[in-house]
Structure formats: C-alpha cells, structure tokens
Design a protein around this motif. Structure first.
Motif, PDB file in Angstrom:
ATOM      1  N   VAL A 100      28.330 -61.917   0.003  1.00 33.26           N
ATOM      2  CA  VAL A 100      27.699 -62.799  -1.266  1.00 33.26           C
ATOM      3  C   VAL A 100      26.057 -62.256  -1.699  1.00 33.26           C
ATOM      4  O   VAL A 100      25.470 -63.356  -0.228  1.00 33.26           O
ATOM      5  CB  VAL A 100      28.374 -63.727  -1.154  1.00 33.26           C
ATOM      6  N   VAL A 101      25.976 -62.103  -2.194  1.00 32.25           N
ATOM      7  CA  VAL A 101      24.165 -61.640  -2.261  1.00 32.25           C
ATOM      8  C   VAL A 101      23.740 -62.039  -3.494  1.00 32.25           C
ATOM      9  O   VAL A 101      24.250 -62.151  -4.732  1.00 32.25           O
ATOM     10  CB  VAL A 101      23.841 -60.436  -2.152  1.00 32.25           C
ATOM     11  N   VAL A 102      22.890 -63.152  -3.772  1.00 34.75           N
ATOM     12  CA  VAL A 102      22.463 -63.725  -4.852  1.00 34.75           C
ATOM     13  C   VAL A 102      20.818 -63.248  -5.377  1.00 34.75           C
ATOM     14  O   VAL A 102      20.524 -63.210  -3.907  1.00 34.75           O
ATOM     15  CB  VAL A 102      22.398 -65.258  -5.297  1.00 34.75           C
ATOM     16  N   ILE A 103      20.403 -62.656  -6.379  1.00 33.60           N
ATOM     17  CA  ILE A 103      18.881 -61.825  -6.043  1.00 33.60           C
ATOM     18  C   ILE A 103      18.616 -62.658  -7.663  1.00 33.60           C
ATOM     19  O   ILE A 103      18.932 -62.695  -8.966  1.00 33.60           O
ATOM     20  CB  ILE A 103      18.999 -60.577  -7.052  1.00 33.60           C
ATOM     21  N   TYR A 104      17.279 -63.706  -7.401  1.00 34.67           N
ATOM     22  CA  TYR A 104      16.900 -64.651  -7.707  1.00 34.67           C
ATOM     23  C   TYR A 104      15.401 -63.202  -8.701  1.00 34.67           C
ATOM     24  O   TYR A 104      14.536 -62.944  -7.752  1.00 34.67           O
ATOM     25  CB  TYR A 104      16.156 -65.769  -7.653  1.00 34.67           C
ATOM     26  N   GLY A 105      15.675 -62.856 -10.450  1.00 32.50           N
ATOM     27  CA  GLY A 105      14.579 -62.404 -10.463  1.00 32.50           C
ATOM     28  C   GLY A 105      15.199 -61.023 -10.043  1.00 32.50           C
ATOM     29  O   GLY A 105      15.149 -60.146 -10.141  1.00 32.50           O
ATOM     30  N   PRO A 106      16.006 -60.577 -12.137  1.00 35.30           N
ATOM     31  CA  PRO A 106      16.706 -58.854 -11.823  1.00 35.30           C
ATOM     32  C   PRO A 106      15.816 -57.465 -12.697  1.00 35.30           C
ATOM     33  O   PRO A 106      15.353 -57.637 -13.933  1.00 35.30           O
ATOM     34  CB  PRO A 106      18.012 -59.450 -12.943  1.00 35.30           C
ATOM     35  N   GLY A 107      13.900 -58.097 -12.326  1.00 30.32           N
ATOM     36  CA  GLY A 107      13.432 -57.103 -12.779  1.00 30.32           C
ATOM     37  C   GLY A 107      13.872 -55.848 -12.263  1.00 30.32           C
ATOM     38  O   GLY A 107      14.709 -55.844 -11.732  1.00 30.32           O
TER      39      GLY A 107
END
Length: 347
Positions: free
Chosen positions: A162-169
C-alpha cells in the motif's frame, strides 16, 4: 536562434541568441519539446540560475542535427531525449556509477544553457534514443518520469504494497502510475488545489482531500488501522512530511521527494514515530542513468513507448517559445488547473 534567456531574476527574455558552439564529444540538438518543471518557477522568478545570462529548461527531447566530431556524424537524425545532468566522471560517486550524486556536476538549464531554445549543445553520452512511435512531447516527459521511478526504486516496492502519496501533482501522479504498474494499492492525499476529476480520469479513485478530512485517520481507515507500507512526500512542506511519518505502518518506509519550501521542524510525538515504528527513511535525488537496460531512463522510454505509463494525459497545456510566458504565469500564480505545461517548438 530564438531562445528564452534569463538575463536577471524575473526577466526571461524572448530574443535572438548565438548558436551553441560545439566542443569535442558534443552534438547540436534541435529542441522539439521541453517541459516546464516546477523548479523552473523559483529559478526564473526568485532565485535565478548560477550565472546570467542562462537559458533554462531541462526536460526535453528533439533530434541531433550536427556533431563536433566526425565519428559522431552518424548520430545526425537521431531522435532522442536527454539526461540533463553532466557528471564530472572523476568523483567517487561517478566512479561507482551513481552519476546523479556527482559532487561536481554541470546541469543543462541551470548551470549551462538548456532547452528553452531552438537548439542546445548536448554531450553524446547524455543522449537517450527514442523509438519512432514516441512523440517528442511525450519523450520530453522522460525526465520527470525517471524522477518518479527513481523514488519508488529507493523504497524497493513489492507487489501488494500500500503506497500513499502526499501531493498528486505531476511527479506524484507519475509515481502513482509506477506504483500501480508494480501491483501496489495506491492512496492519494491532496488539497482543494488538486483537480480530483482529472485524477479520476487517470484511473485513481482512492483519495483524500486533506482540506476537509484528516489524512492520517483516512489512511488508517483505508488500511484497517495498519498504515501504508510506503509513504511518499511529494510536496516539500512540513505538514506532509509529518503526515507521512504518522500514517506509515510499523516497519514501513518513507520517501522524501519534494524539494523543501523552507525549514522543517518535527514535533516530538512525530519524531517518536521514526523510533517506535522503526521506520526506514529514504531521500531521492534526480534519477539513475547508465547505458544498461535497467537504467531509470531506459526503463522509462520503454514504459512510455509501450503505454505502461500514460504521460501524455498529464500534458495539459502547450505553448511555444514566444507565448510560454502564459504557461509560467499559470504555474506561478495557480490561475487554473495544470499538470505538465509543455513548450513545443515550431518547425
């Protein structure tokens, strides 16, 4: 030739500029497309480059039109993208093949003239051939795609993570595509500034608008209270760095990608997360480059050509050298939604 020349901070002039003079081992490269990187905004409007005048622009593709040495004339006509970092090849990092960490590097677009121009001089070593089915605009996305891939490779991602990405730019969404291609479950955290309809159009439906919902609690809810295996910080601000440490699982990995916008101070309880959860923290810088098929750049070109990574969808605006001020203003002032703004040269 025509070029965009940074003559002083805030003055990126569209003007005539001398054609590049080639040294041995270099080619003359006709620029077909060049992306505007987020780092170009402070470079143009706040910090400047390492000297003036300088032509910015480091995410580009084009075609070889001349070569300094007779032995390299055979490269004329080659379609290519370009690794913009020019390593010294003598320091310990270069000797170990870690060119992205060279201690005495040159860089197209900040230390040397880059690709906001009709032509740029490029070392032969930095050329990455592209197949005929890859458009110049998509090929110009190779550099940010490689940055995203390099970040995930630091984490040694595994199928089912499970990968959480803060900042979907732009970089965040490229990382998300790589993670999905790896077989990971992808969670995205952003704010009101993000275009959630656009993100859904890329096939990502599990996201949290942190302007209205606590992202730490949301990640825990999405992972049955465990937390993410990998947390990616792709913004460069303190709050998202802290959120990564708080929302990653015990024994998890945190990858810092975003260029910092200022000093960070971790609250004591957040710092405790590093210790008590025995977290692994990775920095990531630029991308790996070599002549092997496992280089970030070669993997990216293959993924773009095969459609595994959809970079074309991220190109939301196109301008030419003469009109690119509008693109710079959109990015600087956030006047409308954008992902990647591309400068495309007229033939």
């Amino acid at each position: 030739m025509k070029a965009r020349v940074l003559k002083e901070v805030g003055n990126l002039e569209y003007c005539d500029y001398p054609m590049p003079k080639l040294n041995s081992g270099e080619v003359l490269f006709k620029v077909k497309a060049c992306g505007i990187c987020g780092s170009d905004i402070p470079r143009v409007f706040v910090n400047g480059t390492y000297h003036f005048p300088t032509i910015p622009g480091h995410e580009f593709s084009g075609i070889v039109v001349d070569a300094a040495d007779e032995e390299n004339k055979k490269l004329i006509g080659m379609r290519a993208t370009v690794f913009p970092l020019i390593p010294c090849k003598t320091c310990e990092n270069c000797n170990n093949g870690r060119f992205e960490m060279c201690k005495s590097y040159d860089y197209l677009g900040s230390r040397s003239d880059g690709a906001f121009a009709e032509y740029v001089r490029v070392p032969v070593w930095n050329l990455v051939p592209i197949p005929d089915n890859l458009s110049y605009e998509v090929a110009a996305m190779t550099e940010p795609c490689a940055v995203g891939l390099h970040a995930l490779r630091q984490a040694q991602i595994e199928i089912g993570d499970v990968v959480v990405i803060y900042g979907p730019g732009t970089i965040g969404m490229l990382i998300a595509q790589w993670a999905r291609a790896w077989g990971a479950k992808v969670l995205l955290v952003g704010t009101d500034l993000n275009n959630w309809d656009f993100i859904e159009s890329l096939g990502f439906t599990e996201y949290c608008n942190s302007s209205h919902e606590d992202p730490i609690e949301w990640v825990k809810k999405m992972t049955n209270g465990v937390g993410a295996d990998i947390a990616i910080e792709a913004v460069g601000v303190q709050v998202t760095a802290c959120n990564c440490l708080e929302s990653v699982a015990s024994g998890g990995k945190v990858i810092f990608v975003g260029n910092p916008h200022g000093d960070f101070t971790f609250p004591q309880n957040t710092y405790w997360q590093i210790l008590r959860k025995q977290l692994t923290i990775h920095g990531t810088w630029n991308s790996s480059y070599s002549d092997t098929h496992k280089s970030d750049w070669n993997l990216v070109v293959d993924a773009l050509a095969s459609g595994k990574i959809n970079a074309e969808k991220l190109i939301t605006h196109k301008f030419d050298l003469e009109t690119m001020d509008k693109g710079l203003e959109i990015m600087r002032d956030n006047t409308e939604f954008f992902a990647k703004i591309m400068v495309v040269n007229k033939d």
